[in-house]
Motif scaffolding. Structure first.
Motif, PDB file in Angstrom:
ATOM      1  N   UNK A  51       1.048 -16.614  30.654  1.00 56.22           N
ATOM      2  CA  UNK A  51       0.957 -17.346  29.351  1.00 56.22           C
ATOM      3  C   UNK A  51       0.840 -18.680  29.763  1.00 56.22           C
ATOM      4  N   UNK A  52      -0.273 -19.352  29.533  1.00 51.87           N
ATOM      5  CA  UNK A  52      -0.536 -20.653  29.717  1.00 51.87           C
ATOM      6  C   UNK A  52      -0.295 -21.351  31.174  1.00 51.87           C
ATOM      7  N   UNK A  53      -0.749 -20.388  31.979  1.00 54.25           N
ATOM      8  CA  UNK A  53      -0.297 -20.663  33.513  1.00 54.25           C
ATOM      9  C   UNK A  53      -1.280 -21.587  33.903  1.00 54.25           C
ATOM     10  N   UNK A  54      -0.537 -22.841  34.576  1.00 53.87           N
ATOM     11  CA  UNK A  54      -1.182 -23.911  35.239  1.00 53.87           C
ATOM     12  C   UNK A  54      -0.510 -24.178  36.606  1.00 53.87           C
ATOM     13  N   UNK A  55      -1.662 -24.473  37.521  1.00 57.76           N
ATOM     14  CA  UNK A  55      -1.206 -24.569  38.985  1.00 57.76           C
ATOM     15  C   UNK A  55      -1.866 -25.894  39.386  1.00 57.76           C
ATOM     16  N   UNK A  56      -1.288 -26.998  40.080  1.00 58.23           N
ATOM     17  CA  UNK A  56      -1.913 -28.064  40.305  1.00 58.23           C
ATOM     18  C   UNK A  56      -1.393 -28.219  41.871  1.00 58.23           C
ATOM     19  N   UNK A  57      -2.275 -28.326  42.717  1.00 57.41           N
ATOM     20  CA  UNK A  57      -1.901 -28.646  44.344  1.00 57.41           C
ATOM     21  C   UNK A  57      -1.749 -30.216  44.333  1.00 57.41           C
ATOM     22  N   UNK A  58      -0.846 -30.465  45.127  1.00 56.45           N
ATOM     23  CA  UNK A  58      -0.779 -31.978  45.709  1.00 56.45           C
ATOM     24  C   UNK A  58      -0.687 -32.888  44.504  1.00 56.45           C
ATOM     25  N   UNK A  59      -0.121 -32.769  43.225  1.00 58.22           N
ATOM     26  CA  UNK A  59       0.010 -33.115  42.161  1.00 58.22           C
ATOM     27  C   UNK A  59      -1.665 -33.709  41.444  1.00 58.22           C
ATOM     28  N   UNK A  65      -5.592 -23.913  34.857  1.00 60.29           N
ATOM     29  CA  UNK A  65      -5.557 -24.836  33.688  1.00 60.29           C
ATOM     30  C   UNK A  65      -4.804 -24.292  32.599  1.00 60.29           C
ATOM     31  N   UNK A  66      -5.256 -23.010  32.395  1.00 62.02           N
ATOM     32  CA  UNK A  66      -4.435 -22.353  31.137  1.00 62.02           C
ATOM     33  C   UNK A  66      -4.717 -20.894  31.079  1.00 62.02           C
ATOM     34  N   UNK A  67      -4.254 -20.196  31.847  1.00 60.51           N
ATOM     35  CA  UNK A  67      -4.881 -18.939  32.260  1.00 60.51           C
ATOM     36  C   UNK A  67      -3.694 -18.005  31.313  1.00 60.51           C
ATOM     37  N   UNK A  68      -4.342 -17.374  30.625  1.00 62.13           N
ATOM     38  CA  UNK A  68      -3.523 -16.255  29.622  1.00 62.13           C
ATOM     39  C   UNK A  68      -4.086 -14.883  29.799  1.00 62.13           C
ATOM     40  N   UNK A  69      -3.248 -13.909  30.258  1.00 63.95           N
ATOM     41  CA  UNK A  69      -3.955 -12.582  30.484  1.00 63.95           C
ATOM     42  C   UNK A  69      -2.709 -11.687  30.187  1.00 63.95           C
ATOM     43  N   UNK A 101       2.960 -24.398  38.233  1.00 59.76           N
ATOM     44  CA  UNK A 101       3.423 -25.769  38.096  1.00 59.76           C
ATOM     45  C   UNK A 101       3.609 -25.788  36.366  1.00 59.76           C
ATOM     46  N   UNK A 102       2.870 -24.810  35.693  1.00 61.52           N
ATOM     47  CA  UNK A 102       3.341 -24.693  34.149  1.00 61.52           C
ATOM     48  C   UNK A 102       2.943 -23.378  33.733  1.00 61.52           C
ATOM     49  N   UNK A 103       3.499 -23.227  32.471  1.00 54.63           N
ATOM     50  CA  UNK A 103       3.136 -21.741  32.086  1.00 54.63           C
ATOM     51  C   UNK A 103       4.391 -20.732  32.511  1.00 54.63           C
ATOM     52  N   UNK A 104       4.129 -19.406  32.204  1.00 53.06           N
ATOM     53  CA  UNK A 104       4.901 -18.374  32.529  1.00 53.06           C
ATOM     54  C   UNK A 104       4.342 -17.219  32.973  1.00 53.06           C
ATOM     55  N   UNK A 105       4.773 -16.486  33.684  1.00 53.94           N
ATOM     56  CA  UNK A 105       4.412 -15.175  34.206  1.00 53.94           C
ATOM     57  C   UNK A 105       5.853 -14.316  34.020  1.00 53.94           C
ATOM     58  N   UNK A 106       5.513 -13.228  33.408  1.00 54.98           N
ATOM     59  CA  UNK A 106       6.345 -12.301  32.899  1.00 54.98           C
ATOM     60  C   UNK A 106       6.196 -10.888  33.565  1.00 54.98           C
ATOM     61  N   UNK A 260     -13.196 -22.327  36.376  1.00 57.12           N
ATOM     62  CA  UNK A 260     -12.551 -23.461  36.230  1.00 57.12           C
ATOM     63  C   UNK A 260     -11.289 -23.302  35.902  1.00 57.12           C
ATOM     64  N   UNK A 261     -10.539 -22.101  36.172  1.00 58.53           N
ATOM     65  CA  UNK A 261      -8.983 -22.277  36.216  1.00 58.53           C
ATOM     66  C   UNK A 261      -8.897 -21.450  34.916  1.00 58.53           C
ATOM     67  N   UNK A 262      -9.536 -21.017  34.227  1.00 53.70           N
ATOM     68  CA  UNK A 262      -9.346 -20.392  32.850  1.00 53.70           C
ATOM     69  C   UNK A 262     -10.031 -19.081  32.962  1.00 53.70           C
TER      70      UNK A 262
END
Ligand SMILES: Nc1ncnc2c1ncn2[C@@H]1O[C@H](COP(=O)(O)OP(=O)(O)OP(=O)(O)O)[C@@H](O)[C@H]1O
Ligand SMILES: [Mg+2]
Length: 289
Positions: A51-59, A65-69, A101-106, A260-262
């Motif tokens: 849900x809304x997975x985000x990952x940013x490297x080095x800030x 950006x917003x992966x939902x699956x 860095x953001x969102x959830x993985x369950x 592009x991260x989605x």
């Protein structure tokens, strides 16, 4: 648990994060109808929920950006996308080789993001991974490579681990190479050892990151055959990043296209391959098929 049960249509891009498990399962059931050939029933829960997975490297470098699956138990999901689209990063987030860095993985409704090392170790047992570069110990035999996770992580006896190792090496067609070390094996054989090592842990979910990309063309087939056998006969849930379009068409229940991260598009293979809705998906498939 949280909020009221509302009759909302599930929009993966706007759904609130970390939904209550029952609510999430209900919404996923509604949204995933038609997106996969895998059979799932009302009341069943996805085994992996992103849900809304985000990952940013080095800030600064925002890769996801917003992966939902959703992935259902026993489903075979193939992930496609151009280089740099975030496919490996997504897989590596699912087994916490990278920290989201953001969102959830369950996994089985259990939140895995922001967890302690001991929780991560449990996760490492539940989620297996096969890498492009095999990652075998070169000084250990094939059999010992398949045993080591079982004895160290699962705390199995040597005898039990050996029995399981021989069983799984047989499954990938390498029983006669059990006492060979990786440098004495072809790339395709090494990758089949790596698959045997992963399945010997009996993971609930098995991730593959371009398992055939480092192989000479004549060795690809043997590895794909093993993966096909697992997909069709093991009941294991598999998420496979690959450029093998034939495998994706034949074996996948669902094809996911990332850019592009989605997740740009997802659906049954015949739909995504023959009637892509997104122009980028069509362009990408046109460039490699
Ligand atoms: N540790 C890291 N630090 C900084 N940037 C990274 C790191 N790992 C990956 N990236 C960047 O994230 C982006 C996505 O990488 P990723 O490996 O997930 O792509 P991919 O879709 O798997 O590509 P490929 O098909 O080439 O394997 C790339 O631009 C990459 O440079
Ligand atoms: Mg990659």
């Amino acid at each position: 648990m949280f909020g009221k049960k509302k009759a909302v249509k599930y929009d993966p891009n706007t759904a609130p994060a970390s939904l209550d498990a029952e609510e999430a399962a209900r919404l996923a059931f509604a949204s995933d109808q038609g997106l996969t050939s895998h059979h799932f029933v009302e009341g069943e829960h996805p085994i992996v929920r992103i849900e809304h997975l985000g990952k940013t490297f080095d800030g600064t470098t925002q890769v996801l950006r917003d992966v939902n699956l959703n992935v259902w138990p026993g489903e075979i999901v193939v992930v496609l996308g151009p280089s740099g689209s975030g496919k490996s990063t997504m897989l590596r987030c699912i087994n916490l080789l990278e920290t989201p860095t953001s969102g959830h993985i369950l996994i089985e409704d259990e939140e895995i993001t922001g967890k302690s090392i001991s929780a991560v170790n449990k996760l490492r047992r539940d989620v297996g991974m096969v890498f492009q570069s095999f990652n075998l110990f070169p000084h250990l035999t094939a059999k010992e490579n398949v045993m080591i996770g079982q004895t160290r992580v699962l705390k199995k006896s040597k005898a039990e681990a050996e029995k399981e190792a021989l069983l799984q090496l047989d499954r990938v067609g390498l029983l006669d190479r059990a006492d060979f070390k990786p440098p004495q094996l072809s790339g395709g054989q090494q990758q089949r050892v790596a698959i045997a090592r992963a399945i010997a842990m009996h993971p609930n979910v098995l991730l593959f990151d371009e398992p055939t990309s480092a192989l000479d063309p004549e060795l690809v087939r043997g590895v794909l055959d093993v993966m096909r056998d697992l997909a069709l006969n093991s009941g294991m849930t598999m998420i496979v990043v690959t450029h093998e379009m034939g495998f994706a068409r034949d074996v996948a229940d669902r094809v996911v296209f990332m850019e592009g991260g989605v997740v740009v598009e997802q659906g049954k293979p015949e739909k995504v391959f023959d009637h892509p809705e997104n122009a980028r998906t069509a362009e990408f498939l046109g460039s490699i098929e």
